[in-house]
Design a protein around this motif. Sequence first.
Motif, PDB file in Angstrom:
ATOM      1  N   PHE A  53       0.815  -1.219   0.000  1.00 42.63           N
ATOM      2  CA  PHE A  53       0.000   0.000   0.000  1.00 42.63           C
ATOM      3  C   PHE A  53       0.852   1.274   0.000  1.00 42.63           C
ATOM      4  CE2 PHE A  53      -3.205  -3.047   1.257  1.00 42.63           C
ATOM      5  CZ  PHE A  53      -4.375  -2.546   0.705  1.00 42.63           C
ATOM      6  N   GLY A  54       2.170   1.119   0.007  1.00 39.36           N
ATOM      7  CA  GLY A  54       3.062   2.278  -0.033  1.00 39.36           C
ATOM      8  C   GLY A  54       3.009   3.139   1.219  1.00 39.36           C
ATOM      9  N   VAL A  55       2.770   2.494   2.387  1.00 41.29           N
ATOM     10  CA  VAL A  55       2.703   3.246   3.645  1.00 41.29           C
ATOM     11  C   VAL A  55       4.014   3.029   4.416  1.00 41.29           C
ATOM     12  CG1 VAL A  55       1.490   3.474   5.861  1.00 41.29           C
ATOM     13  CG2 VAL A  55       0.196   2.962   3.770  1.00 41.29           C
ATOM     14  N   PRO A  56       4.726   4.107   4.777  1.00 38.41           N
ATOM     15  CA  PRO A  56       5.948   3.924   5.568  1.00 38.41           C
ATOM     16  C   PRO A  56       5.603   3.442   6.977  1.00 38.41           C
ATOM     17  CG  PRO A  56       5.448   6.262   5.318  1.00 38.41           C
ATOM     18  CD  PRO A  56       4.428   5.519   4.502  1.00 38.41           C
ATOM     19  N   GLY A  57       6.439   2.540   7.498  1.00 38.44           N
ATOM     20  CA  GLY A  57       6.108   1.994   8.815  1.00 38.44           C
ATOM     21  C   GLY A  57       7.338   1.731   9.654  1.00 38.44           C
ATOM     22  N   GLU A  58       7.085   1.631  10.959  1.00 41.39           N
ATOM     23  CA  GLU A  58       8.143   1.251  11.900  1.00 41.39           C
ATOM     24  C   GLU A  58       7.680   0.022  12.663  1.00 41.39           C
ATOM     25  OE1 GLU A  58      10.087   5.647  12.755  1.00 41.39           O
ATOM     26  OE2 GLU A  58       8.949   4.675  14.351  1.00 41.39           O
ATOM     27  N   VAL A  59       8.637  -0.885  12.914  1.00 41.69           N
ATOM     28  CA  VAL A  59       8.302  -2.104  13.659  1.00 41.69           C
ATOM     29  C   VAL A  59       9.216  -2.196  14.878  1.00 41.69           C
ATOM     30  CG1 VAL A  59       7.483  -3.401  11.643  1.00 41.69           C
ATOM     31  CG2 VAL A  59       9.906  -3.499  12.268  1.00 41.69           C
ATOM     32  N   SER A  60       8.669  -2.726  15.964  1.00 38.04           N
ATOM     33  CA  SER A  60       9.483  -2.934  17.158  1.00 38.04           C
ATOM     34  C   SER A  60       9.807  -4.423  17.243  1.00 38.04           C
ATOM     35  CB  SER A  60       8.706  -2.480  18.397  1.00 38.04           C
ATOM     36  OG  SER A  60       9.513  -2.672  19.536  1.00 38.04           O
ATOM     37  N   LEU A  61      11.105  -4.747  17.182  1.00 33.59           N
ATOM     38  CA  LEU A  61      11.536  -6.154  17.152  1.00 33.59           C
ATOM     39  C   LEU A  61      11.806  -6.664  18.562  1.00 33.59           C
ATOM     40  CD1 LEU A  61      14.116  -6.190  14.213  1.00 33.59           C
ATOM     41  CD2 LEU A  61      11.660  -6.697  14.133  1.00 33.59           C
ATOM     42  N   GLU A  62      11.619  -7.978  18.728  1.00 32.63           N
ATOM     43  CA  GLU A  62      11.974  -8.626  19.998  1.00 32.63           C
ATOM     44  C   GLU A  62      13.095  -9.613  19.744  1.00 32.63           C
ATOM     45  OE1 GLU A  62       9.164 -10.555  22.424  1.00 32.63           O
ATOM     46  OE2 GLU A  62       7.958  -8.758  22.735  1.00 32.63           O
ATOM     47  N   GLU A  63      14.136  -9.571  20.568  1.00 25.42           N
ATOM     48  CA  GLU A  63      15.213 -10.558  20.529  1.00 25.42           C
ATOM     49  C   GLU A  63      15.561 -10.915  21.954  1.00 25.42           C
ATOM     50  OE1 GLU A  63      16.733 -12.242  18.264  1.00 25.42           O
ATOM     51  OE2 GLU A  63      15.826 -11.254  16.525  1.00 25.42           O
ATOM     52  N   ARG A  64      16.085 -12.105  22.171  1.00 31.65           N
ATOM     53  CA  ARG A  64      16.625 -12.425  23.488  1.00 31.65           C
ATOM     54  C   ARG A  64      17.794 -11.487  23.752  1.00 31.65           C
ATOM     55  NH1 ARG A  64      14.387 -17.259  25.450  1.00 31.65           N
ATOM     56  NH2 ARG A  64      15.211 -16.465  27.383  1.00 31.65           N
ATOM     57  N   MET A  65      17.895 -10.952  24.947  1.00 35.75           N
ATOM     58  CA  MET A  65      18.948  -9.974  25.233  1.00 35.75           C
ATOM     59  C   MET A  65      19.860 -10.428  26.362  1.00 35.75           C
ATOM     60  SD  MET A  65      17.106  -6.319  24.810  1.00 35.75           S
ATOM     61  CE  MET A  65      16.421  -5.858  23.215  1.00 35.75           C
ATOM     62  N   GLY A  66      21.128 -10.027  26.241  1.00 33.97           N
ATOM     63  CA  GLY A  66      22.081 -10.251  27.309  1.00 33.97           C
ATOM     64  C   GLY A  66      22.231  -8.967  28.105  1.00 33.97           C
ATOM     65  N   CYS A  67      23.107  -8.088  27.619  1.00 32.58           N
ATOM     66  CA  CYS A  67      23.422  -6.864  28.377  1.00 32.58           C
ATOM     67  C   CYS A  67      22.323  -5.807  28.281  1.00 32.58           C
ATOM     68  CB  CYS A  67      24.748  -6.295  27.890  1.00 32.58           C
ATOM     69  SG  CYS A  67      24.677  -5.642  26.205  1.00 32.58           S
ATOM     70  N   GLY A  68      21.686  -5.692  27.119  1.00 36.52           N
ATOM     71  CA  GLY A  68      20.640  -4.672  26.935  1.00 36.52           C
ATOM     72  C   GLY A  68      21.173  -3.295  26.590  1.00 36.52           C
ATOM     73  N   VAL A  69      22.504  -3.149  26.554  1.00 35.77           N
ATOM     74  CA  VAL A  69      23.070  -1.810  26.320  1.00 35.77           C
ATOM     75  C   VAL A  69      24.084  -1.777  25.177  1.00 35.77           C
ATOM     76  CG1 VAL A  69      22.663  -0.941  28.651  1.00 35.77           C
ATOM     77  CG2 VAL A  69      24.771  -2.193  28.162  1.00 35.77           C
ATOM     78  N   GLY A  70      24.054  -2.772  24.293  1.00 35.17           N
ATOM     79  CA  GLY A  70      24.874  -2.680  23.090  1.00 35.17           C
ATOM     80  C   GLY A  70      26.242  -3.306  23.169  1.00 35.17           C
ATOM     81  N   ALA A  71      26.581  -3.999  24.270  1.00 38.35           N
ATOM     82  CA  ALA A  71      27.959  -4.482  24.434  1.00 38.35           C
ATOM     83  C   ALA A  71      28.169  -5.939  24.009  1.00 38.35           C
ATOM     84  CB  ALA A  71      28.378  -4.318  25.887  1.00 38.35           C
ATOM     85  N   CYS A  72      27.171  -6.805  24.191  1.00 39.00           N
ATOM     86  CA  CYS A  72      27.442  -8.246  24.042  1.00 39.00           C
ATOM     87  C   CYS A  72      27.096  -8.795  22.656  1.00 39.00           C
ATOM     88  CB  CYS A  72      26.675  -9.029  25.103  1.00 39.00           C
ATOM     89  SG  CYS A  72      24.882  -9.075  24.826  1.00 39.00           S
ATOM     90  N   LEU A  73      26.339  -8.081  21.870  1.00 38.19           N
ATOM     91  CA  LEU A  73      25.937  -8.446  20.503  1.00 38.19           C
ATOM     92  C   LEU A  73      24.998  -9.653  20.431  1.00 38.19           C
ATOM     93  CD1 LEU A  73      29.300  -7.917  18.542  1.00 38.19           C
ATOM     94  CD2 LEU A  73      27.565  -6.239  19.191  1.00 38.19           C
ATOM     95  N   SER A  74      24.435 -10.074  21.554  1.00 36.59           N
ATOM     96  CA  SER A  74      23.571 -11.259  21.519  1.00 36.59           C
ATOM     97  C   SER A  74      22.231 -10.977  20.836  1.00 36.59           C
ATOM     98  CB  SER A  74      23.316 -11.782  22.932  1.00 36.59           C
ATOM     99  OG  SER A  74      22.555 -10.847  23.650  1.00 36.59           O
ATOM    100  N   CYS A  75      21.900  -9.715  20.628  1.00 41.00           N
ATOM    101  CA  CYS A  75      20.581  -9.378  20.079  1.00 41.00           C
ATOM    102  C   CYS A  75      20.656  -8.929  18.618  1.00 41.00           C
ATOM    103  CB  CYS A  75      19.966  -8.264  20.911  1.00 41.00           C
ATOM    104  SG  CYS A  75      20.945  -6.757  20.821  1.00 41.00           S
ATOM    105  N   ALA A  76      21.766  -9.298  17.921  1.00 49.43           N
ATOM    106  CA  ALA A  76      21.967  -8.787  16.554  1.00 49.43           C
ATOM    107  C   ALA A  76      20.837  -9.216  15.615  1.00 49.43           C
ATOM    108  CB  ALA A  76      23.293  -9.298  16.024  1.00 49.43           C
ATOM    109  N   CYS A  77      20.441  -8.315  14.737  1.00 47.93           N
ATOM    110  CA  CYS A  77      19.468  -8.660  13.697  1.00 47.93           C
ATOM    111  C   CYS A  77      19.988  -8.105  12.370  1.00 47.93           C
ATOM    112  CB  CYS A  77      18.086  -8.104  14.012  1.00 47.93           C
ATOM    113  SG  CYS A  77      17.940  -6.346  13.786  1.00 47.93           S
ATOM    114  N   ARG A  78      19.577  -8.759  11.289  1.00 53.76           N
ATOM    115  CA  ARG A  78      20.118  -8.370   9.983  1.00 53.76           C
ATOM    116  C   ARG A  78      19.215  -7.328   9.343  1.00 53.76           C
ATOM    117  NH1 ARG A  78      21.704 -13.369   6.301  1.00 53.76           N
ATOM    118  NH2 ARG A  78      19.691 -12.976   5.337  1.00 53.76           N
ATOM    119  N   VAL A  79      19.810  -6.264   8.838  1.00 60.62           N
ATOM    120  CA  VAL A  79      19.045  -5.231   8.131  1.00 60.62           C
ATOM    121  C   VAL A  79      19.595  -5.065   6.723  1.00 60.62           C
ATOM    122  CG1 VAL A  79      18.436  -3.951  10.246  1.00 60.62           C
ATOM    123  CG2 VAL A  79      20.507  -3.347   8.992  1.00 60.62           C
TER     124      VAL A  79
END
Length: 266
Positions: free
Chosen positions: A212-238
């Motif tokens: 439909f050509g509508v821009p959107g944002e999605v909130s992803l869920e991943e299992r997390m370790g540190c939660g602050v960007g240090a451990c990389l356990s929550c990586a997702c491919r973009v």
Amino acid sequence: MQNKKVGLDVYRMELFAPDVAAQARPGQFLHVSVHTKGRGSDCYDPLLRRPLSVHGVDVKRGAVALLYRVVGRGTALLARVKEGELLDVLGPLGRGFSLPPAGSRVVLVAGGMGVAPLYFLAEELLRFGHEVHFLAGARRLEELYLLGDLLALEEKRPSFKPSFATDDGSYGFCGPVTGLLEVLLAAVKVDRAYACGPRQMLREAAGVLARFGVPGEVSLEERMGCGVGACLSCACRVREAGGFSYRRVCADGPVFAAESVDWEDR
Ligand SMILES: Cc1cc2nc3c(=O)[nH]c(=O)nc-3n(C[C@H](O)[C@H](O)[C@H](O)COP(=O)(O)OP(=O)(O)OC[C@H]3O[C@@H](n4cnc5c(N)ncnc54)[C@H](O)[C@@H]3O)c2cc1C
Ligand code: FES
């Protein structure tokens, strides 16, 4: 602090955390230690904190609300927390939803517990005068967690328009919430969409929005370790021009542009 059962295995917790209440934006989350301070010898199991979206804030009272479903050991322990006990939380963390230009008509698409952050987003969008269509989907009526709150908000705010979908047809549209999204987009011109829920639902929603050509944002869920960007356990491919790369859901997200997520990653 309060911690009340509000539905089938679902609890609403209110924390007294004035700094968090003042800073939190819709789409951000708290990383919550599920152990209250000094509860006894097993207080390191489970060791990892659990990510929970900010469900609402009351800045005047310094209160932050979480809405969570008991799915395992961590959330079961959280459900036992009593008023007056102390919880260790980190946050607000992550990048939340971006707000649309003034006077927008938007649609929010929630699958299951995806209503938790999207309710907070809806309140914020209404505060800024946007027209908000809220589509909530679940397997069955009993799992439409905020049904009463959404209907009450509709009574108070004419620019808030909720609709519901259940897989078994026990309430509202019979079928997936993405089916209801298609029906809405065929009838109404929408400027922007926001979605939160299970990955497969988000993937389907992203497909509908693209058609439909509508821009959107999605909130992803991943299992997390540190939660602050240090451990990389929550990586997702973009997706990126010429290929793809990886982002950390905790620090670069959890909110991403729908078209940027590589849905084949899994
Ligand atoms: C940014 C973010 C925000 C979230 N917000 C909320 C929220 O507002 N309300 C809410 O109820 N839940 C939310 N979640 C999911 C929540 O973090 C998990 O349900 C919780 O960590 C489970 O902990 P547990 O110890 O009870 O379960 P575990 O014993 O760790 O797991 C039990 C089951 O749940 C599954 N599970 C655990 N964590 C996740 C996850 N992150 N994604 C998908 N499946 C999972 C496991 O695979 C397993 O099948 C959010 C997750 C993220 C990443
Ligand atoms: S959870 Fe550690 S980098 Fe995201």
